[in-house]
Structures are given as C-alpha cells and as structure tokens.
Design a protein around this motif. Structure first.
Motif, PDB file in Angstrom:
ATOM      1  N   ALA A  45     -49.827  11.017 -43.369  1.00  0.00           N
ATOM      2  CA  ALA A  45     -49.120   9.771 -43.646  1.00  0.00           C
ATOM      3  C   ALA A  45     -49.532   9.205 -45.008  1.00  0.00           C
ATOM      4  CB  ALA A  45     -49.392   8.754 -42.542  1.00  0.00           C
ATOM      5  N   SER A  46     -50.799   9.465 -45.410  1.00  0.00           N
ATOM      6  CA  SER A  46     -51.240   8.994 -46.727  1.00  0.00           C
ATOM      7  C   SER A  46     -50.370   9.595 -47.812  1.00  0.00           C
ATOM      8  CB  SER A  46     -52.685   9.425 -46.991  1.00  0.00           C
ATOM      9  OG  SER A  46     -53.545   8.898 -46.042  1.00  0.00           O
ATOM     10  N   ILE A  47     -50.134  10.898 -47.716  1.00  0.00           N
ATOM     11  CA  ILE A  47     -49.398  11.599 -48.756  1.00  0.00           C
ATOM     12  C   ILE A  47     -47.917  11.226 -48.716  1.00  0.00           C
ATOM     13  CG2 ILE A  47     -48.606  13.885 -49.484  1.00  0.00           C
ATOM     14  CD1 ILE A  47     -51.395  14.913 -48.558  1.00  0.00           C
ATOM     15  N   LEU A  48     -47.343  11.247 -47.521  1.00  0.00           N
ATOM     16  CA  LEU A  48     -45.899  11.073 -47.432  1.00  0.00           C
ATOM     17  C   LEU A  48     -45.473   9.633 -47.649  1.00  0.00           C
ATOM     18  CD1 LEU A  48     -45.099  13.335 -44.387  1.00  0.00           C
ATOM     19  CD2 LEU A  48     -44.755  13.835 -46.801  1.00  0.00           C
ATOM     20  N   PHE A  97     -36.732   9.532 -53.685  1.00  0.00           N
ATOM     21  CA  PHE A  97     -37.668  10.601 -53.984  1.00  0.00           C
ATOM     22  C   PHE A  97     -36.981  11.713 -54.753  1.00  0.00           C
ATOM     23  CE2 PHE A  97     -40.210   8.465 -50.975  1.00  0.00           C
ATOM     24  CZ  PHE A  97     -41.502   8.756 -51.364  1.00  0.00           C
ATOM     25  N   VAL A  98     -37.800  12.423 -55.529  1.00  0.00           N
ATOM     26  CA  VAL A  98     -37.226  13.464 -56.367  1.00  0.00           C
ATOM     27  C   VAL A  98     -36.602  14.551 -55.495  1.00  0.00           C
ATOM     28  CG1 VAL A  98     -37.714  15.159 -58.155  1.00  0.00           C
ATOM     29  CG2 VAL A  98     -38.899  12.967 -58.168  1.00  0.00           C
ATOM     30  N   THR A  99     -37.341  14.968 -54.476  1.00  0.00           N
ATOM     31  CA  THR A  99     -36.769  15.955 -53.570  1.00  0.00           C
ATOM     32  C   THR A  99     -36.636  15.345 -52.192  1.00  0.00           C
ATOM     33  OG1 THR A  99     -38.895  16.925 -54.045  1.00  0.00           O
ATOM     34  CG2 THR A  99     -36.996  18.420 -53.908  1.00  0.00           C
ATOM     35  N   ARG A 100     -35.482  15.455 -51.643  1.00  0.00           N
ATOM     36  CA  ARG A 100     -35.273  14.938 -50.318  1.00  0.00           C
ATOM     37  C   ARG A 100     -35.430  16.039 -49.281  1.00  0.00           C
ATOM     38  NH1 ARG A 100     -35.189  10.384 -48.008  1.00  0.00           N
ATOM     39  NH2 ARG A 100     -34.721   8.597 -49.313  1.00  0.00           N
ATOM     40  N   SER A 101     -35.109  17.225 -49.671  1.00  0.00           N
ATOM     41  CA  SER A 101     -35.291  18.331 -48.735  1.00  0.00           C
ATOM     42  C   SER A 101     -36.325  19.271 -49.332  1.00  0.00           C
ATOM     43  CB  SER A 101     -33.986  19.074 -48.522  1.00  0.00           C
ATOM     44  OG  SER A 101     -33.615  19.688 -49.733  1.00  0.00           O
ATOM     45  N   ILE A 102     -36.985  19.986 -48.459  1.00  0.00           N
ATOM     46  CA  ILE A 102     -38.063  20.823 -48.963  1.00  0.00           C
ATOM     47  C   ILE A 102     -37.942  22.226 -48.398  1.00  0.00           C
ATOM     48  CG2 ILE A 102     -39.691  20.218 -47.142  1.00  0.00           C
ATOM     49  CD1 ILE A 102     -41.526  19.982 -49.919  1.00  0.00           C
ATOM     50  N   SER A 103     -38.147  23.180 -49.248  1.00  0.00           N
ATOM     51  CA  SER A 103     -38.112  24.560 -48.802  1.00  0.00           C
ATOM     52  C   SER A 103     -39.546  25.067 -48.705  1.00  0.00           C
ATOM     53  CB  SER A 103     -37.345  25.405 -49.821  1.00  0.00           C
ATOM     54  OG  SER A 103     -38.038  25.367 -51.041  1.00  0.00           O
ATOM     55  N   PRO A 145     -46.658  25.248 -40.350  1.00  0.00           N
ATOM     56  CA  PRO A 145     -45.223  25.098 -40.042  1.00  0.00           C
ATOM     57  C   PRO A 145     -44.802  23.635 -39.945  1.00  0.00           C
ATOM     58  CG  PRO A 145     -46.350  26.454 -38.400  1.00  0.00           C
ATOM     59  CD  PRO A 145     -47.400  25.848 -39.239  1.00  0.00           C
ATOM     60  N   LEU A 146     -45.740  22.771 -39.588  1.00  0.00           N
ATOM     61  CA  LEU A 146     -45.384  21.362 -39.442  1.00  0.00           C
ATOM     62  C   LEU A 146     -45.069  20.703 -40.778  1.00  0.00           C
ATOM     63  CD1 LEU A 146     -47.742  19.837 -36.735  1.00  0.00           C
ATOM     64  CD2 LEU A 146     -45.266  20.029 -36.672  1.00  0.00           C
ATOM     65  N   ILE A 147     -45.602  21.271 -41.862  1.00  0.00           N
ATOM     66  CA  ILE A 147     -45.411  20.635 -43.167  1.00  0.00           C
ATOM     67  C   ILE A 147     -43.931  20.412 -43.434  1.00  0.00           C
ATOM     68  CG2 ILE A 147     -45.640  20.943 -45.665  1.00  0.00           C
ATOM     69  CD1 ILE A 147     -48.278  22.389 -45.099  1.00  0.00           C
ATOM     70  N   GLY A 148     -43.149  21.461 -43.164  1.00  0.00           N
ATOM     71  CA  GLY A 148     -41.705  21.354 -43.391  1.00  0.00           C
ATOM     72  C   GLY A 148     -41.117  20.195 -42.610  1.00  0.00           C
ATOM     73  N   MET A 149     -41.615  20.048 -41.354  1.00  0.00           N
ATOM     74  CA  MET A 149     -41.102  18.972 -40.512  1.00  0.00           C
ATOM     75  C   MET A 149     -41.557  17.608 -41.021  1.00  0.00           C
ATOM     76  SD  MET A 149     -41.829  18.365 -36.543  1.00  0.00           S
ATOM     77  CE  MET A 149     -42.877  16.972 -36.845  1.00  0.00           C
ATOM     78  N   VAL A 188     -39.562  13.899 -42.771  1.00  0.00           N
ATOM     79  CA  VAL A 188     -39.708  12.477 -42.468  1.00  0.00           C
ATOM     80  C   VAL A 188     -39.191  11.651 -43.643  1.00  0.00           C
ATOM     81  CG1 VAL A 188     -41.418  10.644 -42.161  1.00  0.00           C
ATOM     82  CG2 VAL A 188     -41.602  12.748 -40.845  1.00  0.00           C
ATOM     83  N   LEU A 189     -39.402  12.197 -44.845  1.00  0.00           N
ATOM     84  CA  LEU A 189     -39.004  11.460 -46.045  1.00  0.00           C
ATOM     85  C   LEU A 189     -37.499  11.310 -46.158  1.00  0.00           C
ATOM     86  CD1 LEU A 189     -41.434  12.858 -48.730  1.00  0.00           C
ATOM     87  CD2 LEU A 189     -41.549  10.709 -47.493  1.00  0.00           C
ATOM     88  N   SER A 190     -36.757  12.182 -45.452  1.00  0.00           N
ATOM     89  CA  SER A 190     -35.314  12.067 -45.585  1.00  0.00           C
ATOM     90  C   SER A 190     -34.725  11.088 -44.567  1.00  0.00           C
ATOM     91  CB  SER A 190     -34.659  13.451 -45.436  1.00  0.00           C
ATOM     92  OG  SER A 190     -35.084  14.038 -44.232  1.00  0.00           O
TER      93      SER A 190
END
Lengths: 327, 514
Positions: free
Chosen positions: B85-88, B238-244, B384-388, B392-394
């Motif tokens: 949560a700190s990062i996001l 945010f610069v990127t809304r989706s992340i690969s 794997p959770l990182i992608g999920m 949250v940011l979107s």
C-alpha cells in the motif's frame, strides 16, 4: 417554550419506561442476552487468558454468550471507567488486576471513585510478586539482600515498571518491611528490565509471577530471592515466601477481580459469585491458571471488598507518609 | 574442524525442524499465517499487533508448535505486505513501511509500481533469509551480546540514529529539524515513566498513554494523500494504468543499484531486530537514512530512488526475524507483539530461554524451518499478486479512496478499541495536509516521535543508574564508539554542506516535493 417542555416530558417518560423495562427484565430472568466482560488491558496480555477463562465459566453457567471486550489505556482506568459508568443491569462486568481498583493517582483526577463506583463479586486469582536479583548481585537470599542494602543504603538499583505503578509499590512495601533504602529505576516495557537485570545493570526487580524471569532463572543470570505472598509458587518450589524469610509485612500481590458497576443488584452478585467460584475451583481450571502464571483464589464479595480496602489503606498510608512518592 | 561440526549439527537441526513442520497441519498453519499476515500488512491501518491479539485465543487449542508457526507467519507476513500500500497508494500498510512511501510512491507515479513491488519482495526475502540464517547459527552469541546494550548504549545509538536521520527530509534542513522536534514534542504526550506525572494530557484519560503511533502514521502519511488526490482528481493520472509482466522486470540499472542497499539494509535490520529495545520500525528509518548518506547523488531520494525502498524493506524483514532471537533464547520480548508470542509459549507450558533449544528442539527448529517455508510461500504468493495489486490503481479514485479511509479508520480503532484513536487520525490528517502544502516532510516527524521518548527514557535511566555521572557514556566502549560515530556523521554533514554551498553559491535549492 411549550415545545421544549413537551420534549422534556417525552424524554422523562422514555427514561422512566426504559428503567421500568430493564427492571422488568431483571425481575424476569437474567441473563436474556449476551454479557460483556470489559478487560481494561490489551488483548494478548496477562489478563487475557484469565478473563477468557472466567468468561467461558459464566457462559457455561448461564447459557448466554459472554463477550470479552479489551479496552486498554491509562493503566486500566479507561476500561474500569467504562464499567463504572455502565448500567448495573448485569450485562457489563469488569475483570481486572489491582491497578484501577487500588488507585491513588498522584494529582491526577480519576473520572470514577475506585472505592464506591465499582462492586466486587469475587477474587479470581492470586499472583504474588516475585523478588529477583541479578545473577551478578552478591545476595542470594532476602536476608543477604537486606544486609547488603543496609550496608550500602540507596545503592541497590531496583527495576520497576513506571514510577507510581504497582511494581514500584511492591518495591516500596519491601523497603518498608525490611527497613532498607533502594533506588527505583523505572522501565517502560518488561523486556528491557529483564535484559538489564540479566546483564547486572540493575540489581533487583519485582514482577508478577515467575513467567517473565523464568528464562533467566534457568540459566542462573537471574536469582529468585523470595515470593512476596503467603504460599510458595508451583514453578519455584525451592523459593521461600516472605513469611518464611521472616518479613511477613512484605506481602505484595497482583490479583484478579471480577467487579460490576455500583448499585449492582445483590441477587445478581450472589448468583455470579456462586457460579464463578464453583467454576474456578474445578481441578482442570486450577491447572489452567497455573499455566497462566497465577493461582485460583476465590472469595466472597465481602472478602473481595475487604481486600481492596486493605490494600488501599496500605497505599494511602504510604503515600501520606511520603514513602511512596513519584518525585 | 569446528566449522565442519557446526554444519553437521546444522544438518541435524534442519532435519529435526523439517520433521516438525512437514506435517499437513503445520504446513496449513504456516500458509494460513503468512496469508493473513500478507493481507493484514497490505491493508492500511490494521496492524500486526491487532491481528495477532485477535488470533491469540485460537492458539489455546492448538499444538504449541502450530500456534507459534501461525502467529510467527502473521508477524513476518505483514512485513511483506506492508510495502504494497505504501508503494501503490502512498498509504503505509504498517508503521514500519512508512519510509517505503518516500520513494515507492514516486516510483509508482513513474509507472514503475511493478518493479518496485518486485524488488521489495526480493529485498524482503533476502533480508529475512539472512535474519533466519543468523538465528540458526548464532542465536546464543547474538543474544548474549544484545545484553551488553544497557541504557548508555541505547541512548548513544538513538542519538546516532537521530543525527543520521535529520537528513532524511528533502528540502531545507531547517524544515527537517523542525519536524524532528515537533515529533519529539508529540512523543512526550502521556504519563512520564520516570516521574509518573502526565505531560500534555489535560487530565484527559485517553491521552495518558500518549498519541497512538498507528493514528499518527495513518494521519500524516495516508489521509493527506487521499485529500490531495481528490483535489487533483481531474487533472492527473498515473503514467501507466495497466501493467504487464514485462514492466515488472527490473532494468539492469535497477539490479546493479539494488544489491548493496539490500545488504546494508539487511545488516541494519539484523542488528536492530536483535536488540530488545529497538526493532523493525527504527531499523527501516535508519536503513533509509544510511542509503541517503552513502548515495553519490542524494537528491534522487524522494523522487523514486530504488535504493530508498530496497534498504528499508530488507531491514524491516531482517529485523522481524532476528527479533525472535532475544525472545526465544532469553525470554525477553522486544515488542508488544513478541510479548504475545512469549505468552503463547508460556500458556503451553514451554519456557523460552537458553534451555528451549535443548528441551524442545522440535519446537525451536520447527519454527525456524517454518520461517523458510513461510518466506518461500510469501515470494510465491507475492510475485503473481503484483499484477493484481497494480490493477488496484486502475480503480477509479472515487471508489478507491473512500475504501482506504474506511480501512484507515477501522485500523486505528482496533488498536485499542478506542474511538479517540480515530479522532486522532482526523486531527493528524488535517495537520498532515497543511504540512504537505508547506512542503514539510512527515518522515522526520515520525522518527522524532519514536526516538525522542526512547532517548529520554534511556538518558534518564542511564543518569539514574550512574547517579548523575555523564562520564559513563564515554567509559563504556560501545557507547563511546557510537558517540564518536555520531560526531563523525555531524562533522561530515557540516563539511558536505559547506562544500556544496561553496561549489554552487548562486544555485538556489530547488524543491521538487510533489
């Protein structure tokens, strides 16, 4: 104006009906809903397993769920105050150590009167203070400590948890009973106090039960000197009591008490006392309490009240004579 | 020869430990613990202490090994989750993750949230692994050395920390120092241990225990971000809304920048964790301060420097593991959480202490091996959770931020079941928002809040014990060395300041606080 008056009447009527309703409910069959037991300390602390066990006992006896509500803060006075202000309807009870009950705060205002705003139901357990010394300290018994302290007045450093607290009080009681002069060194948490005791930075320290000191006692870095109660504790069968050591006035114990708000109906006091006393004196429950680091000790409501009175008198006397002081 | 026997013993111990943990039940409790820990850590507000005290009664009915494995899992699992949560969101999941906001959130804004989350997971794993290794090999030695830290040493160490950290804030040094002092003043609220007298309590009972750490961290870090984002919600995104998955892969530059901070952070964390009076929170701040000190270009910090997230995360995970050393081998709890762990042992009739390893080898080594397994599970869970998480940011802000506020408030409430703590969050949120407008950094305030009262307590205890003699600070070797180091850091800071002001006399300090 008229409307205000009408409102006032309406409010009064509501209060009256409410009071009648609760009276009616009591007259019928208590308890008809869940009972809350307030513990004025943090969950996971020493009071936690004690309170949960008693809660199970009440639940078993009366067939209603009992919820344990932890309300820590201000050394137990916040939680005790919640119960002191609660309705004496039998649905709010208090389980606590002596801290908020035997209380003469120095110049601080308590929102409740520990003497009159709470009613005792029964004592639950007894946990005498244990007097320990650092492995590096020369004294091995209470008498040797007394001799040493008399030869070196004011030089013995006694670790206590916060000035004005109960562990400070137990040290002052020890001083009074033995005629010695010790220097209290306050600590916030128990961890550093034990570490400093092991390292020999402080010379002696008192604590409830053996639990916190057990590891040090095992490897000899902490020496148990004396149990500040009238019976030896199961974990330390070789450690004498203060009575055996010849200083019967040095008794100091952290007990647990079941209390209720003032004006608690006497028949409920009786019901609860009987049920809890019977439950606690079961052999399996007694064994459980030894694991928690204290011993089951039950009483009548009058005995419980007398215990608080006695300890408050001792405390007031020490404060009045300027022996127990924070400055 | 001795080394060979150590490893021979170690193999033996690993076998005992694996034997204890590799039962379906214990593996289940380990998994359950780290999963809960991860979750509790990631949710802003609800802390590890609350989670552990809630689950404490359940452990009465478990085997002591299972109970301990589960509680421990929650404990170190939160350290992993705390950074998320700190990062996001710039809302620390845990107080010890507050520093991770400083550079983690700017990274997220640059579209590098995936990299940040990936690298903190790696750093957490490295930190924890070293902590566990230390526990396996040197527990008794470390514990005995921890005992050499008396009040003199603690005071000197805290002083060093405060001096080193006074450079943590970006912008004018005077602002940083002002925040440290404000933090110290706020830390003084409550009953003074040394006199039993209330300070700044206004005879109001809930203030007797001082200001709640959870409330001040959530208030200063989390809520102002929410307010600011709501204000700017139309113009920024945010610069990127989706992340690969590709964008999670750190660059070669990230890698080469990371390994040294990882090791330094681990060292600091291992050290502070083993001291009963310090802990993960202090170590993460110290690790950050050290990185900023040794960095070739300190101005990168606060703008998304990867070192600024790696070091504190390695530190707090290492500290969480080494904190078990004094708890298990000396029976000395370093924190309220560790006191509950001790409570579990005692209720099950197990006495922590030097004999624990001998009397209950299956429990001790089982716990240690569960740390490894738990940490591996956490890594497997996390990647794997990182992608999920990044998704949250979107979520649109008008859905996301009310939810965050609810979590923050419930979290603050549950620490002591006190609604006054929620009021504190609101008060500090208001203060935090004004600080943000004025360009004042919250991190030095938090550090002053934590270290100030600790320093006071140790200083006064040291002087009580030495009957007012200051010389003992210099006569005790560890304390004297630490004080000398503090002086060196101070001189270094001044020298650097004069050099830079002479080198660039015309350049005004540019503040790029976002």
């Amino acid at each position: 104006m008229k409307k205000q008056l009408a409102n006032t009447f309406a409010a009064m009527a509501t209060v009256a009906i409410g009071a009648l309703a609760s009276f009616g409910a009591q007259a019928q069959e208590w308890p008809e809903r869940a009972i809350t037991v307030v513990v004025p300390f943090a969950a996971g602390g020493g009071a936690d397993p004690v309170a949960r066990t008693v809660a199970e006992g009440i639940q078993e006896a009366f067939g209603q769920p009992v919820v344990v509500d932890f309300r820590p803060g201000a050394n137990g006075t916040i939680g005790a105050n919640i119960v002191a202000q609660a309705e004496p309807d039998g649905y709010t009870l208090l389980i606590t150590s002596p801290a908020p009950l035997v209380n003469v705060k120095f110049g601080q205002k308590l929102p409740y009167d520990p003497d009159g705003d709470l009613v005792s139901i029964t004592q639950i357990a007894d946990a005498p203070y244990l007097l320990t010394a650092s492995g590096k300290f020369p004294a091995n018994t209470l008498q040797e400590l007394v001799d040493y302290a008399k030869a070196h007045p004011g030089e013995v450093n006694a670790g206590v948890s916060g000035l004005g607290g109960l562990s400070h009080l137990s040290t002052v009681i020890l001083q009074e009973a033995t005629g010695t002069k010790l220097t209290p060194i306050p600590y916030d948490g128990v961890g550093e106090r034990i570490a400093d005791l092991m390292a020999g930075t402080i010379d002696i320290s008192t604590g409830i039960g053996a639990s916190g000191f057990q590891a040090g006692i095992q490897d000899g870095s902490i020496k148990p000197l004396v149990v500040m109660g009238d019976t030896r504790v199961p974990e330390l069968p070789d450690t004498p009591t203060v009575i055996e050591a010849g200083y019967p006035n040095a008794i100091s114990s952290g007990w647990y008490m079941l209390s209720a708000p003032q004006d608690f109906p006497p028949e409920l006091v009786k019901k609860l006392n009987e049920a809890v006393v019977a439950y606690l004196n079961r052999a399996d429950i007694k064994d459980k309490f030894i694991k928690f680091g204290n011993m089951v000790k039950t009483s009548t409501p009058e005995e419980a009240e007398a215990l608080i009175q006695r300890e408050t008198t001792v405390l007031k006397d020490l404060v009045d004579r300027g022996v127990f002081t924070v400055q | 020869m001795a080394a060979v026997s150590i490893f021979y013993d170690l193999a033996d111990h690993i076998a005992i430990g694996l034997g204890a943990i590799l039962t379906p039940a214990n593996l289940f409790y380990c998994f359950l613990g780290v999963l809960l820990g991860q979750l509790v850590g990631a949710l802003p507000g609800i802390g590890v202490l609350v989670a552990i005290s809630l689950l404490f009664p359940f452990t009465f009915h478990l085997e002591p090994t299972s109970a301990l494995i589960m509680l421990a899992g929650i404990y170190y699992g939160t350290a992993y989750g705390g950074s998320t949560a700190s990062i996001l969101l710039n809302v620390p999941g845990q107080a010890s993750s507050a520093v991770t906001c400083l550079d983690g959130y700017p990274m997220a804004r640059q579209g590098r949230a995936g990299v940040a989350l990936f690298m903190t997971t790696v750093a957490s794993f490295v930190g924890a692994s070293v902590g566990i290794l230390l526990m396996m090999l040197f527990s008794p030695t470390i514990a005995q050395n921890a005992l050499r830290f008396g009040p003199w040493e603690y005071f000197s160490l805290m002083l060093l920390g405060l001096i080193a950290a006074s450079t943590m804030a970006s912008g004018a040094p005077a602002k940083g120092i002002a925040m440290v002092i404000l933090g110290i003043v706020l830390g003084l609220v409550g009953i003074d241990v040394n006199s039993g007298v209330g300070r700044f309590t206004f005879d109001y009972l809930p203030l007797y225990d001082g200001i709640s750490l959870a409330s001040i961290v959530m208030g200063l870090f989390g809520v102002p971000e929410v307010i600011a984002t709501i204000r700017d919600v139309k113009k920024e995104s945010f610069v990127t809304r989706s992340i690969s998955y590709r964008s999670m892969v750190p660059t070669r530059d990230d890698m080469s920048r990371s390994w040294a901070p990882m090791l330094r952070g681990t060292a600091i964390g291992s050290f502070f964790g083993a001291l009963p009076g310090a802990g993960a929170l202090v170590s993460s701040f110290m690790a950050y301060a050290l990185e900023k000190k040794v960095a070739r270009d300190p101005s990168r910090f606060g703008k998304g420097a990867i070192e600024g997230i790696i070091a504190p995360e390695a530190a707090n995970n290492a500290a969480d593991q080494t904190a078990f050393i004094p708890t298990m081998t000396l029976g000395i709890p370093g924190s309220a959480t560790m006191a509950i762990v001790l409570g579990v042992l005692i209720i099950h009739g197990v006495t922590p202490g030097p004999k624990l390893v001998v009397d209950h080898p299956d429990l001790f080594w089982g716990l240690v091996m569960s740390f490894w397994i738990g940490n591996v599970i956490l890594v497997i869970l996390n990647i794997p959770l990182i992608g999920m998480w990044v998704k949250v940011l979107s979520i649109p802000y008008h859905y996301l931020y009310p939810v965050i506020l609810v979590f923050v408030c419930t979290g603050a409430f549950f620490v002591e079941n006190s609604s006054f703590d929620v009021v504190q969050v609101l008060v500090f949120a208001a203060i935090g928002y004004f600080m943000r407008i004025l360009g004042l950094s919250a991190a030095p305030l938090i550090l002053g809040f934590i270290l100030g009262p600790m320093m006071e307590e140790h200083l006064r205890r040291a002087l009580l014990l030495s009957r007012g003699d200051f010389w003992l600070f210099l006569e005790r070797p560890i304390s004297a060395t630490t004080l000398a180091l503090s002086l060196a850091v101070l001189i270094w800071a001044f020298a650097a300041y004069f050099r830079s002001s002479r080198a660039a006399p015309k350049m005004p300090a540019v503040e790029t606080e976002s």
